[in-house]
Write a protein that holds these residues in place. Sequence first.
Motif, PDB file in Angstrom:
ATOM      1  N   GLY A  55    -120.919 -42.620  63.875  1.00 10.54           N
ATOM      2  CA  GLY A  55    -120.779 -41.171  63.810  1.00 10.54           C
ATOM      3  C   GLY A  55    -119.354 -40.697  63.646  1.00 10.54           C
ATOM      4  O   GLY A  55    -118.964 -39.657  64.200  1.00 10.54           O
ATOM      5  N   MET A  56    -118.558 -41.425  62.889  1.00  8.13           N
ATOM      6  CA  MET A  56    -117.142 -41.083  62.723  1.00  8.13           C
ATOM      7  C   MET A  56    -116.907 -40.360  61.399  1.00  8.13           C
ATOM      8  O   MET A  56    -117.350 -40.821  60.347  1.00  8.13           O
ATOM      9  N   THR A  57    -116.218 -39.229  61.466  1.00  7.57           N
ATOM     10  CA  THR A  57    -115.835 -38.515  60.247  1.00  7.57           C
ATOM     11  C   THR A  57    -114.848 -39.364  59.460  1.00  7.57           C
ATOM     12  O   THR A  57    -113.829 -39.810  60.000  1.00  7.57           O
ATOM     13  N   THR A  58    -115.151 -39.581  58.192  1.00  5.32           N
ATOM     14  CA  THR A  58    -114.329 -40.464  57.366  1.00  5.32           C
ATOM     15  C   THR A  58    -113.960 -39.775  56.058  1.00  5.32           C
ATOM     16  O   THR A  58    -114.825 -39.240  55.365  1.00  5.32           O
ATOM     17  N   ILE A  59    -112.678 -39.769  55.751  1.00 11.16           N
ATOM     18  CA  ILE A  59    -112.207 -39.288  54.447  1.00 11.16           C
ATOM     19  C   ILE A  59    -111.959 -40.516  53.584  1.00 11.16           C
ATOM     20  O   ILE A  59    -111.129 -41.366  53.918  1.00 11.16           O
ATOM     21  N   TYR A  60    -112.681 -40.582  52.479  1.00  9.86           N
ATOM     22  CA  TYR A  60    -112.650 -41.769  51.613  1.00  9.86           C
ATOM     23  C   TYR A  60    -112.063 -41.357  50.260  1.00  9.86           C
ATOM     24  O   TYR A  60    -112.662 -40.559  49.541  1.00  9.86           O
ATOM     25  N   VAL A  61    -110.889 -41.882  49.950  1.00  4.88           N
ATOM     26  CA  VAL A  61    -110.215 -41.544  48.699  1.00  4.88           C
ATOM     27  C   VAL A  61    -110.507 -42.623  47.663  1.00  4.88           C
ATOM     28  O   VAL A  61    -110.307 -43.811  47.924  1.00  4.88           O
ATOM     29  N   THR A  62    -110.994 -42.212  46.491  1.00  6.07           N
ATOM     30  CA  THR A  62    -111.315 -43.196  45.460  1.00  6.07           C
ATOM     31  C   THR A  62    -111.305 -42.560  44.086  1.00  6.07           C
ATOM     32  O   THR A  62    -111.523 -41.348  43.950  1.00  6.07           O
ATOM     33  N   HIS A  63    -111.030 -43.383  43.073  1.00  3.52           N
ATOM     34  CA  HIS A  63    -111.171 -42.960  41.683  1.00  3.52           C
ATOM     35  C   HIS A  63    -112.457 -43.510  41.075  1.00  3.52           C
ATOM     36  O   HIS A  63    -112.774 -43.201  39.931  1.00  3.52           O
ATOM     37  N   ASP A  64    -113.163 -44.327  41.836  1.00  3.92           N
ATOM     38  CA  ASP A  64    -114.418 -44.912  41.369  1.00  3.92           C
ATOM     39  C   ASP A  64    -115.542 -43.924  41.641  1.00  3.92           C
ATOM     40  O   ASP A  64    -115.907 -43.666  42.794  1.00  3.92           O
ATOM     41  N   GLN A  65    -116.125 -43.382  40.576  1.00  4.19           N
ATOM     42  CA  GLN A  65    -117.132 -42.334  40.735  1.00  4.19           C
ATOM     43  C   GLN A  65    -118.390 -42.851  41.418  1.00  4.19           C
ATOM     44  O   GLN A  65    -118.983 -42.160  42.257  1.00  4.19           O
ATOM     45  N   LYS A  66    -118.827 -44.043  41.069  1.00  3.49           N
ATOM     46  CA  LYS A  66    -120.041 -44.591  41.687  1.00  3.49           C
ATOM     47  C   LYS A  66    -119.824 -44.825  43.181  1.00  3.49           C
ATOM     48  O   LYS A  66    -120.744 -44.636  43.983  1.00  3.49           O
ATOM     49  N   GLU A  67    -118.625 -45.250  43.545  1.00  6.95           N
ATOM     50  CA  GLU A  67    -118.284 -45.397  44.952  1.00  6.95           C
ATOM     51  C   GLU A  67    -118.437 -44.067  45.674  1.00  6.95           C
ATOM     52  O   GLU A  67    -119.058 -43.971  46.734  1.00  6.95           O
ATOM     53  N   ALA A  68    -117.847 -43.030  45.092  1.00 11.54           N
ATOM     54  CA  ALA A  68    -117.884 -41.708  45.718  1.00 11.54           C
ATOM     55  C   ALA A  68    -119.316 -41.203  45.843  1.00 11.54           C
ATOM     56  O   ALA A  68    -119.731 -40.690  46.894  1.00 11.54           O
ATOM     57  N   LEU A  69    -120.102 -41.338  44.777  1.00  9.46           N
ATOM     58  CA  LEU A  69    -121.478 -40.849  44.790  1.00  9.46           C
ATOM     59  C   LEU A  69    -122.338 -41.604  45.802  1.00  9.46           C
ATOM     60  O   LEU A  69    -123.215 -41.021  46.447  1.00  9.46           O
ATOM     61  N   SER A  70    -122.104 -42.891  45.958  1.00 12.94           N
ATOM     62  CA  SER A  70    -122.958 -43.707  46.821  1.00 12.94           C
ATOM     63  C   SER A  70    -122.578 -43.609  48.292  1.00 12.94           C
ATOM     64  O   SER A  70    -123.428 -43.809  49.167  1.00 12.94           O
ATOM     65  N   ILE A  71    -121.323 -43.288  48.595  1.00 11.91           N
ATOM     66  CA  ILE A  71    -120.858 -43.288  49.976  1.00 11.91           C
ATOM     67  C   ILE A  71    -120.872 -41.901  50.604  1.00 11.91           C
ATOM     68  O   ILE A  71    -121.216 -41.720  51.766  1.00 11.91           O
ATOM     69  N   ALA A  72    -120.540 -40.879  49.817  1.00 13.03           N
ATOM     70  CA  ALA A  72    -120.234 -39.562  50.388  1.00 13.03           C
ATOM     71  C   ALA A  72    -121.462 -38.779  50.840  1.00 13.03           C
ATOM     72  O   ALA A  72    -122.529 -38.853  50.232  1.00 13.03           O
ATOM     73  N   ASP A  73    -121.275 -38.015  51.912  1.00 12.45           N
ATOM     74  CA  ASP A  73    -122.205 -36.941  52.262  1.00 12.45           C
ATOM     75  C   ASP A  73    -121.773 -35.659  51.551  1.00 12.45           C
ATOM     76  O   ASP A  73    -122.605 -34.862  51.120  1.00 12.45           O
ATOM     77  N   ARG A  74    -120.448 -35.468  51.452  1.00 11.52           N
ATOM     78  CA  ARG A  74    -119.877 -34.348  50.715  1.00 11.52           C
ATOM     79  C   ARG A  74    -118.690 -34.861  49.928  1.00 11.52           C
ATOM     80  O   ARG A  74    -117.968 -35.761  50.374  1.00 11.52           O
ATOM     81  N   MET A  75    -118.476 -34.276  48.742  1.00 14.73           N
ATOM     82  CA  MET A  75    -117.386 -34.697  47.861  1.00 14.73           C
ATOM     83  C   MET A  75    -116.478 -33.515  47.555  1.00 14.73           C
ATOM     84  O   MET A  75    -116.930 -32.377  47.475  1.00 14.73           O
ATOM     85  N   ALA A  76    -115.199 -33.815  47.370  1.00  7.31           N
ATOM     86  CA  ALA A  76    -114.244 -32.823  46.883  1.00  7.31           C
ATOM     87  C   ALA A  76    -113.585 -33.389  45.640  1.00  7.31           C
ATOM     88  O   ALA A  76    -113.080 -34.515  45.649  1.00  7.31           O
ATOM     89  N   ILE A  77    -113.619 -32.639  44.551  1.00  9.67           N
ATOM     90  CA  ILE A  77    -112.997 -33.057  43.297  1.00  9.67           C
ATOM     91  C   ILE A  77    -111.659 -32.324  43.173  1.00  9.67           C
ATOM     92  O   ILE A  77    -111.616 -31.087  43.218  1.00  9.67           O
ATOM     93  N   LEU A  78    -110.581 -33.089  43.022  1.00  9.91           N
ATOM     94  CA  LEU A  78    -109.243 -32.522  42.962  1.00  9.91           C
ATOM     95  C   LEU A  78    -108.664 -32.654  41.559  1.00  9.91           C
ATOM     96  O   LEU A  78    -108.902 -33.644  40.859  1.00  9.91           O
ATOM     97  N   LYS A  79    -107.885 -31.644  41.159  1.00  6.38           N
ATOM     98  CA  LYS A  79    -107.137 -31.698  39.906  1.00  6.38           C
ATOM     99  C   LYS A  79    -105.783 -31.047  40.138  1.00  6.38           C
ATOM    100  O   LYS A  79    -105.712 -29.880  40.527  1.00  6.38           O
ATOM    101  N   ASP A  80    -104.722 -31.813  39.929  1.00  4.59           N
ATOM    102  CA  ASP A  80    -103.358 -31.303  40.118  1.00  4.59           C
ATOM    103  C   ASP A  80    -103.182 -30.674  41.497  1.00  4.59           C
ATOM    104  O   ASP A  80    -102.547 -29.621  41.653  1.00  4.59           O
ATOM    105  N   GLY A  81    -103.799 -31.300  42.506  1.00  2.00           N
ATOM    106  CA  GLY A  81    -103.652 -30.803  43.864  1.00  2.00           C
ATOM    107  C   GLY A  81    -104.556 -29.643  44.227  1.00  2.00           C
ATOM    108  O   GLY A  81    -104.516 -29.162  45.362  1.00  2.00           O
ATOM    109  N   GLN A  82    -105.359 -29.176  43.288  1.00  3.28           N
ATOM    110  CA  GLN A  82    -106.264 -28.058  43.532  1.00  3.28           C
ATOM    111  C   GLN A  82    -107.702 -28.571  43.667  1.00  3.28           C
ATOM    112  O   GLN A  82    -108.130 -29.456  42.934  1.00  3.28           O
ATOM    113  N   VAL A  83    -108.436 -27.987  44.621  1.00  2.00           N
ATOM    114  CA  VAL A  83    -109.840 -28.350  44.804  1.00  2.00           C
ATOM    115  C   VAL A  83    -110.673 -27.637  43.745  1.00  2.00           C
ATOM    116  O   VAL A  83    -110.720 -26.414  43.687  1.00  2.00           O
TER     117      VAL A  83
END
Length: 217
Positions: A55-83
Amino acid sequence: KPNELSGGQQQRVALARAIVIEPDVLLLDEPLSNLDAKLRLEMRSEIRRICTNIGMTTIYVTHDQKEALSIADRMAILKDGQVMQVGTPKEVYQAPVTQFVAEFIGETNFVRAKQTNLGLETSFCTLQSDHTCEQEKELVCSLRPEAIKVIDTPASSNSFSGTREETIYLGEVAQHKIKVAGDLVLRVTEVNPRHLGEVGDVLHMTVDSCDVIPLPL
């Protein structure tokens, strides 16, 4: 010793060291980037299982899209520092809010369109969409390759035809490139492919209205 272990085992040791102190938030910065493909698959499932179980909140940083889709409960997409967008993996993938998000997560086709009383008018057909876009006239539609279905005969709505330019057969899927109008070529991914033929063949296609995503230019 940890430095004598394999890559996957070292990752497990690093994860154990991080969670044993019971932090409020765990930050994982591209933790699988140095592993081979098989180990990455194993470790991303293991990381999600462990973080979910404790039950630990985890921030997972990745450039692998399949990784992000398979692991995340919620995703944030960033571009040039902007959400650009925050949401569940399904929301981000199926309902992107900008062209950047649509193109960054997965593959897509961008088709210019005009909003009319009849629907979204493109160069090859008029598409119906379950989604709305605040932009009044000129916009672009995102059509995922796997959302475009190859059919035997034209359908009654959201149907169009084109000429096969290329087909790459990969067993469970086939990747088609189909010219539908002028220089516009759509990428189409056919699962369990049945429409394998020659370059120049005419193929009929359709796309569900829920998979037509209008976006601002």
